[in-house]
Design a protein around this motif. Structure first.
Motif, short mmCIF file in Angstrom:
data_model
loop_
_atom_site.label_atom_id
_atom_site.label_comp_id
_atom_site.label_asym_id
_atom_site.label_seq_id
_atom_site.Cartn_x
_atom_site.Cartn_y
_atom_site.Cartn_z
N GLY A 112 19.54 24.60 46.15
CA GLY A 112 18.17 24.08 46.08
C GLY A 112 17.28 24.99 45.26
N THR A 113 15.98 24.83 45.44
CA THR A 113 14.98 25.52 44.64
C THR A 113 15.14 27.04 44.64
OG1 THR A 113 13.43 23.73 45.06
CG2 THR A 113 12.50 25.79 44.28
N ILE A 114 15.37 27.64 45.79
CA ILE A 114 15.46 29.11 45.87
C ILE A 114 16.68 29.65 45.10
CG2 ILE A 114 16.78 29.23 48.02
CD1 ILE A 114 13.89 31.58 47.03
N SER A 115 17.67 28.79 44.86
CA SER A 115 18.87 29.27 44.16
C SER A 115 18.58 29.70 42.73
CB SER A 115 19.97 28.21 44.20
OG SER A 115 19.65 27.09 43.40
N ASP A 116 17.52 29.16 42.12
CA ASP A 116 17.18 29.60 40.76
C ASP A 116 16.88 31.10 40.72
OD1 ASP A 116 17.36 27.24 39.11
OD2 ASP A 116 15.57 26.49 40.13
N GLN A 117 16.07 31.56 41.66
CA GLN A 117 15.73 32.98 41.69
C GLN A 117 16.97 33.82 41.96
OE1 GLN A 117 12.60 34.04 44.41
NE2 GLN A 117 12.73 36.19 43.92
N TYR A 118 17.78 33.40 42.92
CA TYR A 118 18.99 34.16 43.24
C TYR A 118 19.96 34.16 42.06
CZ TYR A 118 18.13 35.07 48.19
OH TYR A 118 17.64 35.56 49.37
N LEU A 119 20.21 33.01 41.47
CA LEU A 119 21.18 32.94 40.37
C LEU A 119 20.69 33.72 39.14
CD1 LEU A 119 22.31 29.28 40.88
CD2 LEU A 119 23.82 31.28 40.89
N THR A 120 19.40 33.71 38.88
CA THR A 120 18.87 34.51 37.77
C THR A 120 19.21 35.97 37.99
OG1 THR A 120 17.07 32.97 37.33
CG2 THR A 120 16.74 35.25 36.62
#
Length: 153
Positions: free
Chosen positions: A20-28
């Motif tokens: 979901g949305t929070i995964s962008d920050q983690y994956l970055t």
């Protein structure tokens, strides 16, 4: 922890569960660390997992079982909804994986109690308090460690 995890060298294999949305920050952040290699993006929605895998150059995607079954995955980053945290975390530990859990650890005290009855990984943690959303996991002479390791004892 499985014996195979004790003597590994090279980058730590990671599965991100919950795209979901929070995964962008983690994956970055996860894909920027040279000591980590994100191997799998997993989600209940296969299209969302595929989309994140393609966006961040992750080689595999699929459901939770796909991330837990990969023998090269050592760390599961659990970004699922709070109601699924306990179930996914337990499954990861039972699969011999280390777990990083987005806050809260579980949605209720019953879930937390069920987690405490399971074997815990040597390195685990939950984002929260004053910790950043990504706390680097490192290899130490004594084994795996995390900034919140003392909370797991």
């Amino acid at each position: 922890m499985t014996p195979a995890h004790r003597h590994r060298t090279g980058p730590m294999g990671v599965a991100v569960v919950g795209c979901g949305t929070i995964s962008d920050q983690y994956l970055t952040n996860l894909t920027a660390f040279p000591d980590l290699r994100v191997l799998v993006c997993a989600d209940l929605d296969p299209e969302r997992a595929r989309s994140q895998a393609e966006a961040y150059g992750v080689p595999a995607w699929g459901g939770v079982a796909r991330g837990l079954a990969d023998p090269d995955v050592e760390l599961v980053v659990n970004l699922t909804v709070p109601a699924a945290h306990a179930e996914v975390g337990r499954a990861a530990v039972e699969a011999g994986k280390h777990v990083w859990n987005e806050k809260p650890l579980t949605a209720d005290t019953a879930g937390a109690a069920s987690c405490s009855k399971r074997p815990r990984p040597r390195a685990c943690g939950s984002a929260g308090r004053r910790t950043p959303s990504w706390a680097p996991v490192c290899r130490a002479r004594c084994g795996w460690c995390a900034p919140v390791r003392s909370a797991c004892r």
